[in-house]
Design a protein around this motif. Sequence first.
Motif, PDB file in Angstrom:
ATOM      1  N   MET A 230      -3.176 -16.231  87.012  1.00  0.00           N
ATOM      2  CA  MET A 230      -3.132 -16.045  88.284  1.00  0.00           C
ATOM      3  C   MET A 230      -3.970 -14.485  88.406  1.00  0.00           C
ATOM      4  O   MET A 230      -3.784 -13.661  87.788  1.00  0.00           O
ATOM      5  CB  MET A 230      -2.086 -16.018  89.468  1.00  0.00           C
ATOM      6  N   THR A 231      -4.959 -14.496  89.823  1.00  0.00           N
ATOM      7  CA  THR A 231      -5.385 -13.278  89.936  1.00  0.00           C
ATOM      8  C   THR A 231      -5.710 -13.407  91.499  1.00  0.00           C
ATOM      9  O   THR A 231      -5.550 -14.306  92.055  1.00  0.00           O
ATOM     10  CB  THR A 231      -6.768 -12.798  89.403  1.00  0.00           C
TER      11      THR A 231
ATOM     12  N   GLY B   5     -17.401 -10.553  92.290  1.00  0.00           N
ATOM     13  CA  GLY B   5     -16.782 -12.027  92.692  1.00  0.00           C
ATOM     14  C   GLY B   5     -16.898 -13.163  91.484  1.00  0.00           C
ATOM     15  O   GLY B   5     -16.533 -14.362  91.828  1.00  0.00           O
ATOM     16  N   VAL B   6     -17.378 -12.638  90.336  1.00  0.00           N
ATOM     17  CA  VAL B   6     -17.678 -13.583  89.205  1.00  0.00           C
ATOM     18  C   VAL B   6     -16.116 -13.684  88.748  1.00  0.00           C
ATOM     19  O   VAL B   6     -15.501 -13.000  88.614  1.00  0.00           O
ATOM     20  CB  VAL B   6     -18.502 -13.069  88.211  1.00  0.00           C
ATOM     21  N   ILE B   7     -15.743 -15.119  88.466  1.00  0.00           N
ATOM     22  CA  ILE B   7     -14.392 -15.312  88.049  1.00  0.00           C
ATOM     23  C   ILE B   7     -14.484 -15.816  86.608  1.00  0.00           C
ATOM     24  O   ILE B   7     -15.547 -16.542  86.312  1.00  0.00           O
ATOM     25  CB  ILE B   7     -13.855 -16.468  88.786  1.00  0.00           C
TER      26      ILE B   7
ATOM     27  N   VAL C  46      -6.956 -15.943  84.421  1.00  0.00           N
ATOM     28  CA  VAL C  46      -7.855 -15.642  85.313  1.00  0.00           C
ATOM     29  C   VAL C  46      -8.006 -14.493  85.691  1.00  0.00           C
ATOM     30  O   VAL C  46      -7.281 -13.549  86.012  1.00  0.00           O
ATOM     31  CB  VAL C  46      -7.287 -16.520  86.596  1.00  0.00           C
ATOM     32  N   ALA C  47      -9.297 -13.717  85.547  1.00  0.00           N
ATOM     33  CA  ALA C  47      -9.778 -12.604  86.238  1.00  0.00           C
ATOM     34  C   ALA C  47     -10.970 -12.751  87.134  1.00  0.00           C
ATOM     35  O   ALA C  47     -11.641 -13.426  86.972  1.00  0.00           O
ATOM     36  CB  ALA C  47     -10.077 -11.695  84.959  1.00  0.00           C
ATOM     37  N   ILE C  48     -11.321 -11.559  87.925  1.00  0.00           N
ATOM     38  CA  ILE C  48     -12.304 -11.743  88.670  1.00  0.00           C
ATOM     39  C   ILE C  48     -12.975 -10.218  88.891  1.00  0.00           C
ATOM     40  O   ILE C  48     -12.076  -9.291  88.871  1.00  0.00           O
ATOM     41  CB  ILE C  48     -11.941 -12.100  90.357  1.00  0.00           C
TER      42      ILE C  48
ATOM     43  N   LEU D  36      -6.027 -17.149  93.220  1.00  0.00           N
ATOM     44  CA  LEU D  36      -6.562 -18.234  92.023  1.00  0.00           C
ATOM     45  C   LEU D  36      -5.711 -18.485  91.144  1.00  0.00           C
ATOM     46  O   LEU D  36      -5.084 -17.567  90.408  1.00  0.00           O
ATOM     47  CB  LEU D  36      -8.051 -17.438  91.641  1.00  0.00           C
ATOM     48  N   VAL D  37      -5.438 -19.609  90.694  1.00  0.00           N
ATOM     49  CA  VAL D  37      -4.369 -19.880  89.965  1.00  0.00           C
ATOM     50  C   VAL D  37      -5.125 -20.916  88.900  1.00  0.00           C
ATOM     51  O   VAL D  37      -5.787 -22.160  89.307  1.00  0.00           O
ATOM     52  CB  VAL D  37      -3.385 -20.751  90.468  1.00  0.00           C
ATOM     53  N   ALA D  38      -4.963 -20.897  87.412  1.00  0.00           N
ATOM     54  CA  ALA D  38      -5.158 -21.828  86.510  1.00  0.00           C
ATOM     55  C   ALA D  38      -4.335 -22.955  86.413  1.00  0.00           C
ATOM     56  O   ALA D  38      -3.126 -22.812  86.059  1.00  0.00           O
ATOM     57  CB  ALA D  38      -5.439 -21.212  85.277  1.00  0.00           C
ATOM     58  N   GLU D  39      -4.549 -24.066  86.993  1.00  0.00           N
ATOM     59  CA  GLU D  39      -3.541 -25.277  86.790  1.00  0.00           C
ATOM     60  C   GLU D  39      -3.709 -26.011  85.624  1.00  0.00           C
ATOM     61  O   GLU D  39      -4.718 -26.907  85.442  1.00  0.00           O
ATOM     62  CB  GLU D  39      -3.850 -26.041  88.155  1.00  0.00           C
TER      63      GLU D  39
END
Length: 185
Positions: free
Chosen positions: A106-107, A166-168, A160-162, A115-118
């Motif tokens: 998450m980030t 704003g690029v993820i 996840v990183a940003i 934002l979460v990696a599901e």
Amino acid sequence: VWNPQTQEVLEEYYDFNMPLNAVRFQGDLIVAELGSGSVVRASAADPSQRTALIEGMGVPAGLAANSENLWVSDRATGNVWQLAADGETLSDPKLIASGLDRPEGMTVAPDGRLLVAETGTGRLVAIELDTGALTTIAEGLLFNPEAPEGAPPTVVMSSVAIDPSGVIYVTGDLADVLYRIEPAR
């Protein structure tokens, strides 16, 4: 703790109970421990001084923090919990979202969403913190939702990183890839 400029180890700890993830929050070290099913806070002044922020989790996996707030995902239950708000540790962690399928990394986005990696669905989702509503940011991501026998459930954490523009960036462990997701213009 690794210093990439000097290529040296600054800190190392061998006494956490099967750590899956760690972040800094207000200078302290926050560790998601699979072995205890908890998230612990180790004091920056004396890392042997530890406090459990939440216990009884199935698989504490993703951790995300900003200067005032701290969250954890439970990969086993699909819940995301807030552990600190407005700079204060919550005595009762707050359920932010539920029903996710194996959430891991998450980030915090610049707009305040989480934002979460599901990993169970191969999606990157955004959680509206005030309502718990989910929005799909990307799908078809190649995460490995199943761990081989004897391995930790996260195998290789999908993260996840940003960046400031704003690029993820999202890691996809199944295909050994790094996804770059441009912000909507």
